[in-house]
Design an enzyme around this catalytic site. Structure first.
Site, PDB file in Angstrom:
ATOM      1  N   LYS A 163      50.751  22.181  59.037  1.00  0.00           N
ATOM      2  CA  LYS A 163      51.022  20.881  58.405  1.00  0.00           C
ATOM      3  C   LYS A 163      52.433  20.859  57.824  1.00  0.00           C
ATOM      4  O   LYS A 163      53.198  19.925  58.054  1.00  0.00           O
ATOM      5  CB  LYS A 163      49.994  20.636  57.284  1.00  0.00           C
ATOM      6  CG  LYS A 163      50.375  19.513  56.346  1.00  0.00           C
ATOM      7  CD  LYS A 163      49.313  19.255  55.307  1.00  0.00           C
ATOM      8  CE  LYS A 163      49.567  19.918  53.974  1.00  0.00           C
ATOM      9  NZ  LYS A 163      50.685  19.373  53.199  1.00  0.00           N
ATOM     10  N   ASN A 164      52.763  21.905  57.068  1.00  0.00           N
ATOM     11  CA  ASN A 164      54.035  21.886  56.342  1.00  0.00           C
ATOM     12  C   ASN A 164      55.256  22.121  57.234  1.00  0.00           C
ATOM     13  O   ASN A 164      56.389  21.959  56.784  1.00  0.00           O
ATOM     14  CB  ASN A 164      54.008  22.905  55.195  1.00  0.00           C
ATOM     15  CG  ASN A 164      53.131  22.419  54.049  1.00  0.00           C
ATOM     16  OD1 ASN A 164      52.631  21.289  54.075  1.00  0.00           O
ATOM     17  ND2 ASN A 164      52.945  23.271  53.052  1.00  0.00           N
ATOM     18  N   CYS A 177      51.838  12.595  40.873  1.00  0.00           N
ATOM     19  CA  CYS A 177      51.129  13.322  41.917  1.00  0.00           C
ATOM     20  C   CYS A 177      50.096  14.187  41.231  1.00  0.00           C
ATOM     21  O   CYS A 177      50.304  14.631  40.109  1.00  0.00           O
ATOM     22  CB  CYS A 177      52.145  14.169  42.668  1.00  0.00           C
ATOM     23  SG  CYS A 177      51.428  15.422  43.696  1.00  0.00           S
ATOM     24  N   ARG A 182      56.456  16.609  40.004  1.00  0.00           N
ATOM     25  CA  ARG A 182      57.183  16.804  41.268  1.00  0.00           C
ATOM     26  C   ARG A 182      58.362  15.849  41.461  1.00  0.00           C
ATOM     27  O   ARG A 182      58.340  14.968  42.330  1.00  0.00           O
ATOM     28  CB  ARG A 182      56.215  16.684  42.437  1.00  0.00           C
ATOM     29  CG  ARG A 182      55.110  17.698  42.385  1.00  0.00           C
ATOM     30  CD  ARG A 182      54.160  17.562  43.537  1.00  0.00           C
ATOM     31  NE  ARG A 182      54.496  18.429  44.648  1.00  0.00           N
ATOM     32  CZ  ARG A 182      53.708  18.613  45.699  1.00  0.00           C
ATOM     33  NH1 ARG A 182      52.584  17.977  45.798  1.00  0.00           N
ATOM     34  NH2 ARG A 182      54.053  19.420  46.655  1.00  0.00           N
ATOM     35  N   ASP A 216      49.954  27.551  47.541  1.00  0.00           N
ATOM     36  CA  ASP A 216      48.953  26.843  48.341  1.00  0.00           C
ATOM     37  C   ASP A 216      47.721  27.699  48.658  1.00  0.00           C
ATOM     38  O   ASP A 216      46.769  27.205  49.251  1.00  0.00           O
ATOM     39  CB  ASP A 216      49.574  26.352  49.665  1.00  0.00           C
ATOM     40  CG  ASP A 216      50.483  25.152  49.450  1.00  0.00           C
ATOM     41  OD1 ASP A 216      50.480  24.595  48.340  1.00  0.00           O
ATOM     42  OD2 ASP A 216      51.201  24.772  50.399  1.00  0.00           O
ATOM     43  N   ARG A 222      43.338  15.716  54.569  1.00  0.00           N
ATOM     44  CA  ARG A 222      44.798  15.609  54.545  1.00  0.00           C
ATOM     45  C   ARG A 222      45.434  16.805  55.245  1.00  0.00           C
ATOM     46  O   ARG A 222      46.495  16.673  55.851  1.00  0.00           O
ATOM     47  CB  ARG A 222      45.308  15.608  53.093  1.00  0.00           C
ATOM     48  CG  ARG A 222      45.347  14.256  52.428  1.00  0.00           C
ATOM     49  CD  ARG A 222      46.126  14.366  51.133  1.00  0.00           C
ATOM     50  NE  ARG A 222      47.354  15.110  51.359  1.00  0.00           N
ATOM     51  CZ  ARG A 222      47.941  15.915  50.477  1.00  0.00           C
ATOM     52  NH1 ARG A 222      47.438  16.067  49.274  1.00  0.00           N
ATOM     53  NH2 ARG A 222      49.040  16.564  50.773  1.00  0.00           N
TER      54      ARG A 222
END
Ligand code: UD1
Length: 430
Positions: A22-23, A118, A123, A308, A400
């Protein structure tokens, strides 16, 4: 409003295929703006954040073809004329800010809604903006939008005050088409930055040093579209390795490389989990531990322990005799899984930016609520080892970032399913 139901107690066994990152896919999709023409990306995970980025690209004017089954996305950038990412889209995904650098580099102007609050902290984007200014962009803020403008960005020197992943990515993209050479210092070193640089270089860019704290970018006149395959998702792999370890199973993930997860794998090892790495096969396997040991985890920028994976790793400590300590140094409010884990019987105390976890003999299944992407994954993991049934609601957070999460777990023996009728049931008041 789907929910995930898990009955705890199954031992997981088998190999889990790892999806595209994803990132890495998000900044690479944003970077397609830099090339004129149709760029095909392979190994793109079919998850909600990708859908959000595709929506942003379409709003800008790009034609995007998504082939879900093939995990392929083709972006034709020829008609990108509207350099604006509106609030409705940015609020669903902060990473939309990644189009700012590519837009100002190609159209001379980018207007992106400020991401706003967020769930895992404030952030800010100050580093992105200071970096773009160092490349000659003029920044203004109006009506909740940030506007970056420059007829032609020029190469420059910028030292990031903190190695922000997103800011490094935005600046690498902006500098790729600037006139002259850019030097970024104290840049983020995450493997996804290397993947982004490899993508841009494959299109004809001239970036060196990605993966180190000093990145040099020689601006080029234009980039020509080439097909590119996104790297595998190291956070997904780490999540499944924890699932294997906590259930006392034997789980392999593939493709995955040790260098991308080194500090996480070292922590598993300290926790007593046997880890086998077969680099030639790109396979990493965890086996049943003899005895779990408490750990001290400090999240840090790469190559440190990834923030994460903090929530997922913590699930392993919840049943480990003794005290484990988790220090979160990257984000504020990243202990949102803690309150829900407590409801399942975990003993966790938060002192400042640290969580002290004292092992308990068992967890009991409960109805828990997902609050952010990684916290939600942690709750499903807790459900795998809890007595009885755990129901995780608000699973759109999981969607997500994880592709077919419950399907992949079920395929290796978990008793888990997605209840798609949850909304109807709620409407019926049952
Ligand atoms: C990326 C990842 C996210 C991961 C994080 C840290 C993506 C899409 N997301 O997020 O999954 O958890 O890296 O590894 O790749 N900061 C500032 N000013 C800035 C930018 C950041 O103060 O201009 C602060 C943030 O508030 C945060 C810290 O720096 O506390 C880390 O942020 P950053 O590295 O930018 O993370 P993201 O790119 O948002």
């Amino acid at each position: 409003m789907d929910r995930i139901l898990v009955n705890g107690g199954r031992v997981l066994k088998g190999e889990i295929p790892i999806s595209g990152s994803k990132n890495a896919a998000l900044p690479i999709l944003a970077a397609t703006i830099l090339c004129r023409g149709a760029v095909t990306l392979k190994n793109v995970p079919m998850i909600r954040d990708i859908t959000s980025m595709v929506a942003v690209l379409r709003t800008l004017g790009a034609e995007v073809r998504v082939e879900r089954k093939e995990n392929r996305v083709t972006v034709n950038t020829e008609r990108i004329v509207r350099p604006e990412a509106p609030y409705e889209l940015v609020k669903t995904m902060r990473a939309s800010i990644l189009v700012l650098g590519p837009l100002v580099a190609t159209l001379g102007r980018g207007r992106v809604s400020l991401p706003g609050g967020c769930a895992i902290g404030t952030r800010p984007i100050d580093i992105h903006l200071a970096g773009l200014e160092a490349l000659g962009a003029e920044i203004t803020l109006e009506h909740g939008y940030v506007i970056a403008e420059s007829r032609r960005l020029r190469g420059g020197y910028f030292r990031l005050p903190f190695p922000s992943v997103g800011a490094t990515e935005n600046l690498v993209c902006a500098a790729a088409l600037a006139s002259g050479r850019t030097i970024l210092e104290n840049a983020a070193r995450e493997p996804e930055i290397v993947d982004l640089a490899d993508f841009i270089n494959a299109q004809g860019g001239a970036i060196s040093g990605a993966g180190t704290e000093r990145i040099e970018i020689e601006g080029v006149g234009s980039l020509a579209p080439r097909e590119y395959s996104v790297m595998p998702d190291r956070i997904e792999a780490g999540t499944f390795l924890v699932a294997g370890a906590i259930t006392g199973g034997r789980i392999a993930v593939r493709p995955m490389r040790r260098v991308w997860l080194a500090s996480f794998l070292d922590t598993l090892d300290q926790a007593g989990v046997p880890v086998a790495v077969e680099d030639a096969e790109e396979r990493i396997t965890v086996s049943p531990p003899y005895r779990f040991r408490p750990v001290e985890v400090r999240t840090a920028v790469f190559p440190g322990f990834p923030t994460d994976l903090q929530a997922q790793m913590m699930v392993l400590s919840v049943l480990t005799e003794g005290e484990s300590v988790y220090h979160e140094t990257i984000f504020e409010n990243r202990f949102m899984h803690v309150a829900e884990l407590r409801r399942m019987g975990a003993h966790i105390e938060i002192v400042g930016k640290s969580a002290h976890v004292r092992g308990v003999p068992f967890l009991s299944g409960a109805e828990v609520m997902a609050s952010d992407l990684r916290a939600s994954a942690a709750l499903v993991l807790a459900g795998l080892i809890a007595r009885g049934r755990t129901t995780v609601t608000r699973v759109y957070h999981i969607d997500r970032g994880y592709e077919r999460f419950e399907e992949k777990l079920a395929a290796v023996g978990a008793d888990i399913l997605r209840d798609r009728d949850a909304a109807n049931e709620a409407r019926m008041g049952s």
